[in-house]
Design a protein around this motif. Sequence first.
Motif, PDB file in Angstrom:
ATOM      1  N   LYS A  87      51.716  48.916  -3.269  1.00  0.00           N
ATOM      2  CA  LYS A  87      50.582  49.447  -3.257  1.00  0.00           C
ATOM      3  C   LYS A  87      49.829  47.336  -3.809  1.00  0.00           C
ATOM      4  CE  LYS A  87      49.641  53.757  -2.313  1.00  0.00           C
ATOM      5  NZ  LYS A  87      48.727  55.104  -3.295  1.00  0.00           N
ATOM      6  N   THR A 119      46.083  53.875   7.009  1.00  0.00           N
ATOM      7  CA  THR A 119      47.202  53.236   6.112  1.00  0.00           C
ATOM      8  C   THR A 119      47.193  54.391   5.761  1.00  0.00           C
ATOM      9  OG1 THR A 119      45.866  52.041   5.372  1.00  0.00           O
ATOM     10  CG2 THR A 119      46.897  51.147   7.085  1.00  0.00           C
ATOM     11  N   ARG A 171      56.464  37.475   5.109  1.00  0.00           N
ATOM     12  CA  ARG A 171      55.874  38.514   6.622  1.00  0.00           C
ATOM     13  C   ARG A 171      57.138  39.205   8.093  1.00  0.00           C
ATOM     14  NH1 ARG A 171      50.828  39.357   7.994  1.00  0.00           N
ATOM     15  NH2 ARG A 171      49.683  40.247  10.317  1.00  0.00           N
ATOM     16  N   ALA A 226      55.172  51.086   4.459  1.00  0.00           N
ATOM     17  CA  ALA A 226      53.709  51.768   4.499  1.00  0.00           C
ATOM     18  C   ALA A 226      53.765  51.733   6.383  1.00  0.00           C
ATOM     19  CB  ALA A 226      53.023  49.964   5.112  1.00  0.00           C
ATOM     20  N   LEU A 234      54.326  43.551   8.893  1.00  0.00           N
ATOM     21  CA  LEU A 234      53.478  43.202   7.601  1.00  0.00           C
ATOM     22  C   LEU A 234      53.702  42.372   6.357  1.00  0.00           C
ATOM     23  CD1 LEU A 234      53.918  46.002   4.989  1.00  0.00           C
ATOM     24  CD2 LEU A 234      56.493  45.484   4.944  1.00  0.00           C
ATOM     25  N   GLN A 235      53.041  41.703   5.889  1.00  0.00           N
ATOM     26  CA  GLN A 235      52.751  40.940   5.091  1.00  0.00           C
ATOM     27  C   GLN A 235      53.481  41.570   3.775  1.00  0.00           C
ATOM     28  OE1 GLN A 235      51.924  37.974   5.577  1.00  0.00           O
ATOM     29  NE2 GLN A 235      51.653  37.753   3.395  1.00  0.00           N
ATOM     30  N   SER A 250      49.633  46.013   9.578  1.00  0.00           N
ATOM     31  CA  SER A 250      48.756  45.644   9.971  1.00  0.00           C
ATOM     32  C   SER A 250      49.122  45.934  11.855  1.00  0.00           C
ATOM     33  CB  SER A 250      48.287  44.635  10.328  1.00  0.00           C
ATOM     34  OG  SER A 250      48.999  43.031  10.398  1.00  0.00           O
ATOM     35  N   ARG A 267      50.159  44.742  -3.473  1.00  0.00           N
ATOM     36  CA  ARG A 267      51.226  43.337  -2.713  1.00  0.00           C
ATOM     37  C   ARG A 267      51.145  43.320  -1.555  1.00  0.00           C
ATOM     38  NH1 ARG A 267      56.061  43.162  -4.467  1.00  0.00           N
ATOM     39  NH2 ARG A 267      56.803  45.634  -4.740  1.00  0.00           N
ATOM     40  N   THR A 309      50.334  44.641   2.712  1.00  0.00           N
ATOM     41  CA  THR A 309      49.811  45.112   3.968  1.00  0.00           C
ATOM     42  C   THR A 309      50.379  45.305   5.153  1.00  0.00           C
ATOM     43  OG1 THR A 309      48.477  43.533   2.329  1.00  0.00           O
ATOM     44  CG2 THR A 309      47.092  43.946   4.883  1.00  0.00           C
ATOM     45  N   TYR A 368      50.167  53.499   1.593  1.00  0.00           N
ATOM     46  CA  TYR A 368      51.838  52.612   1.495  1.00  0.00           C
ATOM     47  C   TYR A 368      52.460  53.593  -0.277  1.00  0.00           C
ATOM     48  CZ  TYR A 368      48.776  48.380   2.980  1.00  0.00           C
ATOM     49  OH  TYR A 368      48.253  47.783   4.057  1.00  0.00           O
TER      50      TYR A 368
END
Length: 123
Positions: free
Chosen positions: A64, A57, A19, A49, A80-81, A70, A66, A68, A59
């Motif tokens: 995509k 959002t 993360r 992203a 970014l996770q 926020s 994989r 995420t 990506y």
Amino acid sequence: QVQLVESGGGLVQPGGSLRLSCAASGSFFSIDAMGWYRQAPGKQRELVAVISSGGSTNYADSVKGRFTISRDNAKNTVSLQMNNLKPEDTAVYYCKAERLRYQRWDRARYDYWGQGTQVTVSS
């Protein structure tokens, strides 16, 4: 002056997770979009992203499903996770603040980059 400070990079095995976090500091009114970009050795920097202030959002096709992204507008942070990491995800990851305004009435917009954080995916 606005500064972006990233954290969370490191070495992880294929299939693992990381993360990344980025915090924008300084005095400003708003940031339109915040994003993550990456640059692998010998390659151009590419979008990973991006997220708007409203939460929309976008990506890269390669991440995509994989990754995420926020954002916390109140704290001026973006994260970014990254899950199911692959060796081809190895790169320096950069945070970017896009179209920042210093004052509400400003017409000028500014972009800022973080210093980058290394992500290495290897067994």
